[in-house]
Each structure stands twice: as C-alpha cells, then as structure tokens.
Enzyme design. Structure first.
Site, mmCIF file in Angstrom:
data_model
loop_
_atom_site.group_PDB
_atom_site.id
_atom_site.type_symbol
_atom_site.label_atom_id
_atom_site.label_comp_id
_atom_site.label_asym_id
_atom_site.label_seq_id
_atom_site.Cartn_x
_atom_site.Cartn_y
_atom_site.Cartn_z
ATOM 1 N N GLU A 59 0.874 -1.303 0.073
ATOM 2 C CA GLU A 59 -0.068 0.019 0.007
ATOM 3 C C GLU A 59 0.926 1.368 -0.019
ATOM 4 O OE1 GLU A 59 -3.753 1.597 2.788
ATOM 5 O OE2 GLU A 59 -2.272 -0.009 3.561
ATOM 6 N N LYS A 128 -9.128 2.719 -2.325
ATOM 7 C CA LYS A 128 -9.356 1.933 -0.959
ATOM 8 C C LYS A 128 -10.851 2.033 -0.646
ATOM 9 C CE LYS A 128 -7.394 0.975 3.444
ATOM 10 N NZ LYS A 128 -6.107 1.466 4.162
ATOM 11 N N CYS A 184 -5.548 -3.271 2.036
ATOM 12 C CA CYS A 184 -5.215 -3.366 3.524
ATOM 13 C C CYS A 184 -6.584 -3.686 4.172
ATOM 14 C CB CYS A 184 -4.599 -2.365 4.098
ATOM 15 S SG CYS A 184 -3.874 -2.373 5.708
ATOM 16 N N SER A 211 -0.192 -2.484 6.829
ATOM 17 C CA SER A 211 -0.422 -3.155 8.170
ATOM 18 C C SER A 211 0.862 -3.083 9.086
ATOM 19 C CB SER A 211 -1.071 -4.266 8.366
ATOM 20 O OG SER A 211 -1.257 -5.007 9.787
ATOM 21 N N SER A 378 -6.888 -56.616 4.896
ATOM 22 C CA SER A 378 -7.655 -57.490 5.744
ATOM 23 C C SER A 378 -7.266 -56.974 7.343
ATOM 24 C CB SER A 378 -7.621 -58.952 5.419
ATOM 25 O OG SER A 378 -6.580 -59.540 5.589
ATOM 26 N N ASN A 476 -24.857 -65.962 7.502
ATOM 27 C CA ASN A 476 -26.214 -66.334 7.777
ATOM 28 C C ASN A 476 -26.241 -67.444 9.049
ATOM 29 O OD1 ASN A 476 -26.457 -66.789 4.177
ATOM 30 N ND2 ASN A 476 -26.920 -64.997 5.490
#
Length: 679
Positions: A59, A128, A184, A211, A378, A476
């Site tokens: 910026e 901005k 920003c 920042s 398995s 079964n």
C-alpha cells in the site's frame, strides 16, 4: 502440431492453468517517490527474469504509508505522479503485470490507490474502500473512500483510465485469470470487496497493505488471508509494507503471504531490512474446477454479486516456464509431515471405527465375520473391527475371523494370518477351500481341474468366489455381518472380483481408504502401540511384505505381485485423486505427476520401509492410459454395486450414493484422445 511444439506447450506451466504470481516488499523511502519507483522497477525486473506474471507491491509503495499530513502537499503528490509514469515507462521491458500503491488526486479528492500496469500502460486504478480511523490509524484525515468516487475514469497524462473498486482484470491468454484488487483494511471488514468480486468471477485477489506490526498480529493476518482465499475459492496475495517506513510511533514487518483456497503456498520472512519478494504458481484451473462443483457458491453469487467492469490485459505468458513453484505431493492422500500424518491416520481410524460401530448398533448385529489373508487390507479391517467391538463392549470372540487357504496361499501369509487372529484374541478359524476350488475347476471343465497349469482369471476368481460363499453363508449361520476389506484404489481400478469377498460385503470399512494410506495406517497402529506387543510384532511383519492377491501359485520362488500386473499404486492413487477430486485433463495429471517425480523424494508420504520409486514421463503416460481405460470404461459397474462404507477424506469416495456417479457403459475415448497432448 509438431512434436517439438507439442512438447514445448506441454511443459509450460501456463498450458495447464497455472499462473506465476509474486508479492513484494520494497525498501521504502518515505516522501521520496523517485527512489521508491526505482526500487519497484528493480524488484519487478528480478521477477521478470523468473517468469513471474503478476507482482503486487505494498500500500502506498510509491510515497510511503507513514508520511501523515504530507499526503496533502502538492509537491509530493506531483512527484508521485511523475514517479508513477516512470514505472509505467520502465514496464515496457518487463514481463509481469505490476500492481503498485500510490496516493492520487482524482476529482478534487485524494484516494489511496492501487495502480495496475502492464507493458507501458495503466489498465486500471482501484481506490481503497474502507479507511481505518481508530487507534493508531487516521486515514480519513487524508483520503476519501471509494464510496465517494464520482467518476468511473481517471485522467492521467492525457489518458482516461478505468477507475473504481468494481474492476476485474482479465487475461484472455490465460483462461481463469481474473484479478481483483483491494487495499489493507478492505480485508478486515465483515464483507470485503474481494468477496463480491469473487462472486462475480475474480479468481486472483490482491491486497496491498501497510499493516503495522504488533505482537500476535501476523497470526491474525494469516487467518484472514487463509479464510478469505478459502471462502472465495481464490488465490490471495498479501503484500505488506516493510523496512524504511517511519518508526516514529509504529513498526513494520514486511509480511507477505500467498494463499490458494485456504492453503498457504508461500510466506516471507518478517523483519527483513531490505527489499525482497516471494512467488508461487496459482492453479487457476483447479480453482475454476472447484467452483464448478460448489452450488452454494453460485447461490450466494445470485444474492450478493454486484455489477463489475471487466478490463482485458494483453498479458503474454512466458514460454520457458517449465518448473512449478509449488510442491506437488507424490502421495496426495498421505500427509508428508510425521505429526500431520499421525493425526490423519488417527482421524481415519476413528472414522472407520465409528462407522462400523454405528452399523452394528443400527442393525442390532453383534457378530462380525472377516476373511483374513495376512495382507495389509484385511489386517486393517480386523484392527478396526477389534477396536469397534471393544468400545461397544462386545466380546472379541464374537469377531469370527477366518483364514481360507487355497491353491495359491503361501505358508508365510497363512502363518501371519493365524498369529494375527490369535494375538488379537478374536475368534480364529480356518477353512481350507483348496478342494472346493479344485472341484469347481473340474466341474466347469477348466484345464487346471485336469492338472494343467493354466492360471487365468477364471482360476483366480474361483478361489475368490469360494471364499465369499463361505463368508456369507457363515454370516447367515451365525447371524453376523461380513466386514469388507477392499480399498479405494482397487475399486478405482476394478481390481476386485465382482460379487465376491474383495468386492462385496455387508459393510466395507476400507471402501474410501486408498492403498497408499494403508501402510501408514498400520504403521501408525504400531507406533501408537494401541495393541498388545505380540500383535505389534505381527504388524511389523505384514508391513514388510509386498502386495499380493495370492491367487496364482508362486513360480520359481516368486509370489504373484499386484503392482507387476496393474502398475504402481502410488501412480494410480495420484491419478485417481487429481481426476476424481478436480476433474483435471489427463495431460495436466501427467504434467503434475512428472513434476512430482522430477526430483528425488520431496515428501515423506510413502511408508518409510519402502524404497522411493521413480517414474519418467513415458511410464507416467503408459500407466495413466491403463488407469483411464479401467477407471472410466471397464470397472464402473462394480462400483455401482459396491456396499456401504464410510467416506474418510476430502479426496472423495467412489460410492454411487456419495461422491461418484457415472454410467457403467461409458467410453474413455475423450480421455484417451486427450492423452495425445502428452509428448
């Protein structure tokens, strides 16, 4: 297209939907735009030499952020405009699109702007929107918000330039590139301008920031950038101001990050005392593919998008960009880091266990049956079943585990199967199906039934079929549930026998577990010592064995090897992930695979007991064609009838009720034809 031109096209990152981007922190001289312009050009020239296509600066990088009321001085603002034009002129010889910060006078207002430049021309100016005026910030004292803009163009050096926060910059030569710029504080608000831009099609979001640094703030920036890139399904470039800004009351750490859909691709060091930049290759094609699938993203767009102006930038991609600046994991299903891999294995195991517990509780069944071969699949299914029974309070003896030796079973795996069952203290049983399989071969007049050594698919499937018949009839008889063992990779390739044990079950806990994750899962169980010591010794023995279905007798002392028949699982899992998860074209999948295997092992995703494989482009192309024919054309009918099983990862499952629906009689022609793009 000639072979040489096809090869050149294939090897370029831009052919496959990538775009090289950079974020830069330039050493700044507050109030000296000419020096700042020179530094910007110097960094841009360095980026140009590295085939960067876009470079974003902080910026107010032309003036410096920390000059306070000097922003209202005509001498400074005029100097900024002069410096801006010098950058524009220098950009004629530079490859990347430049985005730089500058205070600009437009319609008797002063705006905090981002200027988009390419090859000697300004393509747009973005003001901005949200100006912080709290605590240490006083931006409303100097600037007007984009909300107060009157004109949609700004006149600079006799040229009308698109002006406003509603600009999306597109590159016709690179489908998928659509950039929006914010500054920003725009990211810090509940609904950033980039959110609406993304809903209108922007895939690359750039943030020019100044920042300042305070303790803990870097973590918050990372959170914001990661979250915004993820929510917007976009790339997010963050370029923060650094050394040189005035430290009268504040300090600056020059923090830069590049994210893609929530994933960090690059991050700078902080507190450097000079200019520096970072770069990464955004996968625009992947972002576009991801958005295709996200219906909620487009529902949101219907409610929230705003009219946006498109600005075409005639960017020309570099032809010699062959090596990706991003990590391509050889094992996309297996995290590379030791701690991350352990956490993944723990979570996968818990999903498998919970899935089986709920199925047992839901059906009221309190017995489970498994066929135990002594192999890895398995074994994992039995480990999951054992823990599920323990947590439900069911006796382990009600896990009815059977080893079912037949015509090709080795003494080694039979012994391992027995030891595993006994040490886990489950119900251990053996039914030798050799005679039953031989009788069937005789009854169907197969040559092997007459004593001839004919080891074809019929010979293999007779054994698999007998095993399934016994398991289901035992279920079964004992009123139990057959737990499946086949894995995701086998289901993808159709490397299962239709309707029998490795395909059919009552519930398959391994259905979404790829083969490359099986060994790490069992290794995790060993490392975590979740079973008694004797069990761990058996698991170690299983981990050292190659993958074999043991359906053909050993010949000359060599056991049947699955990967010798169908190809390397690490390649097939790689192909499956990128095809099913992202829908990539075969040529892009091959390009990614080549990048992954172009250098010695770059991640530790594979099991440490195995030697790291290598694959050249010819092998990749060969096995990719093999994979496509089997996955697309010949094996879907098996997946259409696959049993229930839990989905375990974002890489997806192949359940026809969940992630993968496809016709069983489709041709793979379109995919095979696209392979011709691979040289």
């Amino acid at each position: 297209m000639s072979t040489s031109r096809r090869a050149e096209s294939f090897h370029s990152i831009y052919t496959h939907g990538f775009f090289r981007v950079a974020a830069a922190t330039s050493l700044v001289w507050p109030g000296q735009p000419d020096l700042n312009a020179n530094e910007i050009v110097t960094l841009s020239r360095q980026a140009s030499e590295q085939q960067v296509g876009l470079i974003v600066f902080p910026e107010l990088s032309l003036s410096g952020y920390s000059i306070d009321d000097l922003f209202h001085q005509d001498a400074l603002l005029t100097s900024v405009e002069t410096a801006l034009l010098s950058v524009v002129d220098a950009s004629k010889e530079l490859a990347p699109i430049l985005v730089i910060g500058a205070p600009l006078r437009i319609d008797q207002r002063l705006f905090n702007c981002a200027v988009v430049i390419y090859r000697g021309e300004i393509f747009g100016i973005v003001p901005k929107t949200y100006l912080p005026s709290y605590r240490e910030f006083y931006e409303k004292r100097y600037f007007c918000s984009a909300e107060h803009a009157v004109s949609t163009t700004a006149r600079l050096s006799g040229t009308d330039i698109p002006f406003g926060r509603d600009l999306i910059f597109e590159v016709p030569a690179c489908p998928g590139f659509a950039m929006h710029v914010e500054i920003c504080e725009d990211l810090w608000v509940p609904v950033p301008p980039s959110s609406r831009a993304a809903l209108s099609g922007a895939t690359v979001l750039a943030n020019l920031s100044a920042s300042n640094v305070t303790t803990g703030k870097a973590d918050y920036r990372r959170l914001l950038c990661a979250s915004q890139s993820g929510r917007c399904v976009a790339g997010y470039l963050y370029a923060g101001a650094g050394y040189g800004e005035s430290t009268t009351d504040l300090c600056w750490d020059g923090h830069m990050t590049i994210y893609e859909n929530g994933e960090l691709l690059a991050e700078s060091v902080r507190f450097a005392t000079g200019s520096h930049w970072i770069s990464a290759d955004l996968d625009l094609a992947k972002l576009c593919q991801e958005r295709l699938r996200l219906t909620s993203f487009h529902d949101c767009a219907q409610l929230e998008q705003r009219p946006m102006r498109r600005v075409a930038v005639p960017f020309t991609p570099a032809k010699n960009s062959w090596t990706l600046q991003r990590a391509i994991s050889r094992y996309p299903y297996v995290p590379a880091g030791v701690e991350e891999r352990a956490a993944r294995c723990r979570e996968v195991f818990e999903i498998q266990v919970q899935g089986l517990m709920r199925r047992l509780e839901g059906t009221g069944i309190k017995k489970a049956l498994l066929g135990i071969s002594g192999g890895i699949d398995s074994t994992q299914a039995l480990l999951v079943t054992t823990v599920a029974f323990d947590r439900l309070g069911y006796p382990r003896q009600d896990i009815l585990a059977y080893t079912l030796p037949s015509l090709a079973t080795s003494k080694r795996t039979r012994s391992i199967a027995w030891r595993l069952m006994q040490y886990l203290e489950v119900g251990a049983h053996e039914i030798d199906i050799t005679q039953a399989a031989s009788d069937m071969l005789v009854n169907i007049h197969h040559p092997a039934g007459e004593g001839d050594a004919v080891y074809d698919t019929t010979f293999e499937n007779v054994q698999a079929g007998e095993r399934a018949a016994y398991l289901f009839r035992l279920a079964n008889f004992h009123q139990g549930l057959v737990v499946g063992t086949s894995n995701l990779s086998e289901l993808a390739l159709g490397y299962t026998t239709y309707g029998v044990g490795d395909h059919m079950s009552h519930y398959n806990v391994n259905a979404s577990v790829p083969k490359t994750l099986m060994r790490p899962l069992v290794r995790w169980a060993v490392d975590e010592k979740i079973f008694a010591t004797p069990v761990l010794f058996v698991l170690d023995a299983i981990l050292t064995a190659p993958s074999s279905p043991e359906l053909i007798p050993s010949q000359r002392g060599k056991a049947q090897n699955a990967e010798a028949e169908i190809g390397p699982y690490e390649l097939h899992d790689f192909f499956l992930y990128h095809l099913s998860r992202f829908g990539f074209a075969p040529s892009k999948i091959a390009f990614l695979a080549q990048q992954a295997w172009a250098v010695p092992n770059q991640d530790a995703g594979g099991d440490s007991v195995q030697q790291e494989p290598t694959h050249d482009l010819a092998a990749i192309k060969h096995w990719l064609e093999f994979f496509l024919r089997r996955f697309i054309s010949t094996s879907q009918f098996k997946r259409s009838a696959m049993p229930n099983g839990p989905k375990i990862g974002s890489g997806g499952s192949l359940s026809p009720r969940s992630d993968w629906r496809a016709p069983s009689d489709i041709s793979a022609t379109a995919w095979i034809d696209e392979l011709q793009n691979i040289p």
